[in-house]
Design an enzyme around this catalytic site. Structure first.
Site, PDB file in Angstrom:
ATOM      1  N   ASP A  28      36.437  46.856  36.336  1.00  0.00           N
ATOM      2  CA  ASP A  28      36.890  45.609  36.949  1.00  0.00           C
ATOM      3  C   ASP A  28      36.058  45.227  38.165  1.00  0.00           C
ATOM      4  O   ASP A  28      35.584  44.092  38.275  1.00  0.00           O
ATOM      5  CB  ASP A  28      38.365  45.763  37.343  1.00  0.00           C
ATOM      6  CG  ASP A  28      38.889  44.599  38.151  1.00  0.00           C
ATOM      7  OD1 ASP A  28      39.551  43.726  37.574  1.00  0.00           O
ATOM      8  OD2 ASP A  28      38.640  44.567  39.382  1.00  0.00           O
ATOM      9  N   ALA A  63      40.379  41.194  36.896  1.00  0.00           N
ATOM     10  CA  ALA A  63      39.571  41.097  35.674  1.00  0.00           C
ATOM     11  C   ALA A  63      40.173  41.950  34.564  1.00  0.00           C
ATOM     12  O   ALA A  63      40.239  41.531  33.403  1.00  0.00           O
ATOM     13  CB  ALA A  63      38.130  41.520  35.968  1.00  0.00           C
ATOM     14  N   ASP A  64      40.624  43.145  34.897  1.00  0.00           N
ATOM     15  CA  ASP A  64      41.335  43.971  33.924  1.00  0.00           C
ATOM     16  C   ASP A  64      42.613  43.291  33.449  1.00  0.00           C
ATOM     17  O   ASP A  64      42.938  43.285  32.257  1.00  0.00           O
ATOM     18  CB  ASP A  64      41.715  45.320  34.549  1.00  0.00           C
ATOM     19  CG  ASP A  64      40.562  46.316  34.577  1.00  0.00           C
ATOM     20  OD1 ASP A  64      39.541  46.073  33.914  1.00  0.00           O
ATOM     21  OD2 ASP A  64      40.707  47.334  35.259  1.00  0.00           O
ATOM     22  N   VAL A  65      43.364  42.735  34.395  1.00  0.00           N
ATOM     23  CA  VAL A  65      44.662  42.145  34.063  1.00  0.00           C
ATOM     24  C   VAL A  65      44.501  40.964  33.109  1.00  0.00           C
ATOM     25  O   VAL A  65      45.213  40.859  32.093  1.00  0.00           O
ATOM     26  CB  VAL A  65      45.409  41.726  35.338  1.00  0.00           C
ATOM     27  CG1 VAL A  65      46.651  40.906  34.999  1.00  0.00           C
ATOM     28  CG2 VAL A  65      45.804  42.954  36.156  1.00  0.00           C
ATOM     29  N   GLY A 115      43.728  42.061  29.627  1.00  0.00           N
ATOM     30  CA  GLY A 115      44.940  42.488  28.931  1.00  0.00           C
ATOM     31  C   GLY A 115      45.777  41.312  28.470  1.00  0.00           C
ATOM     32  O   GLY A 115      46.323  41.317  27.355  1.00  0.00           O
TER      33      GLY A 115
END
Length: 388
Positions: A125, A156-158, A161
């Protein structure tokens, strides 16, 4: 976790040493539970793993891969985030998955996508916030001593997902739809952290396309709307978002600066954006004379969007958060009661639920293996060989 909240039976397949986020502390919860040197469980892990069952499995062994094959043969969805080619290298290429289960929906998450010059790079991220341009528009302006800054959570990860969950649900709908291109069949979905982060640049990306000039950092100010930022008050700061001309007129009245609403320099959002350097000092000089609570009262009465700047604990304990069940207590099998952020979406007929705490490593291995047809002797053999 979102799919699990919505009702999916999620089996988290972990390597023998567990999900790496279990060690992403401090802070820790339950330190000393297994002895004086036990740090406990990382809060980070607890944040994103509720409603899952944990299967501790060594995929580097053939018996471990056979367990996974059995699991995939009856699964609706597979989510994996191996580096590009890593899952296929274990013997689970697209052709193999198609034979195992033609109805399987396979979400492959990578850092940069499965093609292109950066496909083989690992994706984190923090790095991709930098690469994707997000850091360049986050933080204080250069003239205020700022520098490119990451967002305060792994956004960015969130969003990757979230995009992945939306795509899975679309693929499930497509599989069940009559006479569609994917009726009765699964499909592969590729989601990357880079592409997801580029996609959420939204207006800033379009600003760049429109002007051929890269957007700059403006601190809390908005590039396209004025006033839409934080201001100092007599005892703190306040966030103000004037999103329409009607709100602008009411805002000026509430500040006792009614003449500003018709001043030709500020009479529409376009000219306010162009003349923000002239307007902001006038507003700042007025707002700093009263307390935050005073301005919140006046602006809320005038129906101007505004709010205090809460810290995280304050945000989670507001009356509104409580009214919307955004903090939930659940019992952990080893840690006792723990608090979790609640489910953000409320479905009227099929509500999401928080049914179980984040699992211990391998907590559900026996029950998962039994459901896959392994008898107790076979399970004991797998355990003695370190497969589970």
């Amino acid at each position: 976790m979102l799919l699990a909240d919505l009702g999916a039976d999620v089996i988290k397949v972990e390597p023998p040493d567990g999900d790496g986020t279990r060690a992403w502390g401090p802070p820790w919860v339950g330190a000393g539970r297994l002895g004086p040197d036990d740090p406990g469980v990382a809060a980070y892990y607890l944040a994103v793993n509720r409603n899952k069952r944990s299967l501790r499995l060594d995929l580097k062994t053939e018996p471990g891969r056979e367990v996974l094959r059995r699991l995939l043969a009856r699964a609706d969805v597979l989510v994996e985030n191996f580096r590009v080619g890593g899952f296929a290298g274990l013997g689970f290429g697209d052709d193999v998955l198609e034979v195992l289960n033609p109805r399987l929906i396979h979400l492959a998450i990578s850092g940069y996508g499965p093609t292109g010059p950066d496909a083989a790079k690992p994706g984190y991220d923090f790095v991709i916030q930098a690469v994707a341009g997000l850091m360049s528009i986050t933080g204080a302006a250069d003239q205020a001593g700022g520098e490119p800054t990451k967002v305060g959570v792994a956004i960015a990860d969130v969003v990757t997902g979230l995009h992945g969950a939306v795509a899975i649900l679309a693929a499930l709908a497509g599989r069940e739809r009559d006479a569609g291109p994917a009726t009765g069949r699964g499909q592969r979905i590729d989601a990357s952290i880079l592409e997801s982060t580029l996609a959420v640049l939204v207006n800033q990306a379009q600003n760049a396309f429109a002007t051929d000039v890269p957007p700059t950092r403006r601190g809390n100010a908005h590039p396209n709307i004025v006033p839409y930022e934080t201001f100092a008050t007599a005892d703190g700061q306040i966030a103000i978002a004037v999103g329409s001309e009607r709100q602008w007129a009411r805002f000026c009245d509430a500040l006792g600066l009614a003449d500003l609403s018709t001043d030709p320099r500020f009479s529409s959002n376009g000219v306010r954006v162009a003349n923000r350097d002239d307007l902001r000092p006038l507003l700042a000089d007025r707002l700093v004379r009263e307390t935050t609570s005073t301005w919140l009262g006046r602006l809320e009465t005038a129906e101007v969007p505004c709010g205090p700047i809460n810290d995280v604990l304050a945000a989670l304990t507001t009356d509104q958060a409580a009214a919307r069940d955004m903090v939930v207590d659940i019992d952990h099998p080893a840690l006792g009661p723990i608090r979790q952020v609640g489910v953000a979406v409320k479905l009227g007929s099929t509500p999401a639920t928080i049914r179980s705490a984040p699992p211990l490593l391998g907590e559900h291995s026996d029950e998962v293996l039994a459901a896959l047809g392994y008898d107790p002797v076979e399970v004991a053999r797998l355990r003695s060989a370190g497969v589970v």
